[in-house]
Each structure stands twice: as structure tokens, then as C-alpha cells.
Design an enzyme around this catalytic site. Sequence first.
Site, PDB file in Angstrom:
ATOM      1  N   HIS A   1       0.840  -1.203   0.000  1.00 58.64           N
ATOM      2  CA  HIS A   1       0.000   0.000   0.000  1.00 58.64           C
ATOM      3  C   HIS A   1       0.878   1.259   0.000  1.00 58.64           C
ATOM      4  O   HIS A   1       0.644   2.185  -0.788  1.00 58.64           O
ATOM      5  CB  HIS A   1      -0.904  -0.020   1.244  1.00 58.64           C
ATOM      6  N   GLU A   2       1.902   1.293   0.859  1.00 62.79           N
ATOM      7  CA  GLU A   2       2.794   2.456   0.903  1.00 62.79           C
ATOM      8  C   GLU A   2       3.579   2.596  -0.395  1.00 62.79           C
ATOM      9  O   GLU A   2       3.844   3.713  -0.850  1.00 62.79           O
ATOM     10  CB  GLU A   2       3.749   2.339   2.095  1.00 62.79           C
TER      11      GLU A   2
ATOM     12  N   HIS B   1       1.596   4.475  -2.950  1.00 66.22           N
ATOM     13  CA  HIS B   1       1.709   5.934  -2.845  1.00 66.22           C
ATOM     14  C   HIS B   1       2.941   6.427  -3.593  1.00 66.22           C
ATOM     15  O   HIS B   1       2.900   7.457  -4.286  1.00 66.22           O
ATOM     16  CB  HIS B   1       1.814   6.353  -1.376  1.00 66.22           C
TER      17      HIS B   1
END
Length: 426
Positions: free
Chosen positions: A277-278, A281
Site C-alpha cells: 500500500h505504501e 503511494h
Amino acid sequence: MRKWLTGAVLGYFLYGLFVYWYIYMGGPDSIPEQFKGTSADPGTFMNSRELLLSGEYSRLRNFMYFITVPYEWFILLNVLLTGLSRKMEQWSDSIAKPDFLKTSIYLFWLSLIVTVCVLPVEWINYRISLSYQITTQSTTGWMKDQVIDFWVNFLLMALLVSVLFWLIRKYQKRWWLIAWTLSIPFSLFLMFIQPVVIDPLYNDFYPLENKELEEKILALADKADIPAEHVYEVNMSEKTNALNAYVTGIGSNSRIVLWDTTLNRLKEDEILFIMAHEMGHYVMKHIYVGIAGYLLLTLAGLYAIDKLSSAVIRNWGSILKIDSKKQIAALPLILILIGALTFASDPLTNTVSRYQEKSADMYAIQLTNNKEAAVSSFQELSKAGLSQVHPPFLIKLFRYSHPTILERILYLEEYHAEEQLKESQD
């Protein structure tokens, strides 16, 4: 002055009544019937005690947030109405000659007044969090952070306010545009040094100690074409039981950071999903999109502050004991306007942030292809932070920079169902 103070007290009281009514009686927070019994239903992954504590803690936390925001404006308004701001300006003028020193002296006393008035509210927030075992920080550690906050904020504000008022005095009509231009390199500089200068003032950061896990994370980063050499962990267990991971910094100082609480509580495949998920980004350049959005809002905000402050001083300057925005005594008014505009823009910035977070979730599930780990990680996040799975609308609008846990789990379920349908059709 008495009329203004009475009106401010009455308005604040009525606002508090509305907030209390909405949070405790008006805004529904139970999940819709059609999702009962699903993986998004807290009743399926929380026990009865966790469900009770989650509701209690979320309502208390939200109530304190909405009460605290205008409370700071109320303090600043009183500093203006009582003439205290004017007196502090005169006092700083009498003991210092250079403008920077005058501004710093004035700002120190204003910061001290606000801090002393807000500290009891911050203490209540701390005790609430401690009683629900979200915070684990000792009173000594909490006080240390308060002191660090005061001095870091004071030093930054002394620089910013000195430059701001110099610009207002020298370029009365275009100060806001020049201030915005200068804010671009300054904001980028702060974001660059934050991971290596500011963040370590509060916590210890070090490369991930679990090298086997780090290899798997770096392999995931390689799969996503991310040039990463290290993953960092931070010792947040000294302060909280909540879970988190984030991307911070820009350029060569950008970091992916894992809280040690996340490492201690989540399983390996859940941690890998959160890391993916990070990475989402990073891949979708959300940090730079965020910087661009922040700068656009700053431009609009500075322009609005210029026009609004002039109008307020023109119409009510005698009541507020200020004659011009060139005076350092006008700083409380500018801070009130900044706070109000920031609060008003929160729904917009949160909406954009929630869209980015959903995009990162979708990227992570595509990268890891592990729906079960994704769902269970969201469930654990909710349990650890005692957060509401389905908060009332206004709470979500003003407070949630991420989609709700209900939404995040449903997104994943829908994506998984669509993928299974495609496979069956193939």
C-alpha cells in the site's frame, strides 16, 4: 467588547451542543443491514468488549476534536478583544529594536498563552487515550513531547511570522503572492529534512531489524520498480498501541516507515500488504500530488487572508484593538483566519486523500494478490485503534483522510469478486 465576548461564548456553547447531539444522538454509526455478518461487520472480528470500547472511544475522541478546534480561535479572539495583543506589541517594541526580536518576543508570549490555555484540553485527550489503552506513553514522556512541540513550533513560527510581516509592511498589495512564492522552496526544504531532523526529535528510527522480512519487502519494492535500499522502523510502542506505516520525505531522504507496533501485532503477509500500500503511494507519486495540492490551497488561502483581514480590520478594527494588518498585534486575527480556512478546506483535502488511499489499496491488492491478508490487516487496524468501522457522515467528512474500514474492506471484496468472475469467464 462585552457584546463580542458574550456572543463568542454563546456561539461556542451552541456549537458544542450541536456537536454533542450529532455525535451521541444524531449521526448513525451502525453498519447498514446488508453488510451484517460480512467481513466488514465489526461484530465478526471484535468481541463485545472491543465493540463497546470502540464506540465509546471514537465518540469521545471525535467530540474532543470538534470542541478543541474553535476553542483555540476563541482564545485568540479574547487576546484581541481584551487588548492583550496590543499591549504585548507595545511591550515588545519597548524592549527590542530589530523587527525579528520584537516579533519573537511577541510570538513567545502569544504561544505561551495559547499553550497554557490549551494544555488542559490536551491533558484530557491524553488521559482519555491512556484510559482506553491506545496511548502507552508515560506522563513524563508526554510532557517531554509537549515541550519539544512548543519549541519546534515557536522557532518555525518565529521565522515564518517575521518574514510574513516584513512582506506585509513592504509589499502591502502583493505580499500574499510573494509569500506564496517563498513558501514553495521552504515547504520542499521542510519535507526534505523532516525524516532526518524533525521526526528523530520525537522517536528513534533505525533500519528494520528483521532482515528476512526486509528482504521480502525489498523484493516487493523491486517488483514495483521502486529503488529502495532500506525499510525503517520506529519505536512507537513506547507511546501507543495503534498501528501505522507511512511514506515520508522527498528525494534522497524519502523513507518507508513501519511502526514497531505494526511489526509486533500483524502477521507477515499482512505487513507485506501494508508495505505494498505504501509503495502504491510512491509509484503513483501521491507525495508530489499532495505537495502540489497543498501549494494551490496555500495560494488561495493567502489571498483570502489578505482580503478577509483587511475587511475585518476596516469594519471592526476598533473593537479588536488593531489598526492595520501591518501590526504584529494583528497576528491572532491572521491565525484565526488560517485556522478557519483550514478547517473549512478539510472536507476537500480529505476527499482527495481518501481517493489516493483507495488507489493505494487497489495497487497493493494487485501487487500482493492476497485478499485475506488485506482484509485481516484492516480488521486489526480497527481493533488496535478502537476506530469506528462506519462513522457518521460529518465525522468522515472532516476527520477521515482514509476511507472507512467498511469501505476499504468492501472495495477489496468487490475487486476479488470481479477477479473471480473474469477467471471463470476465461
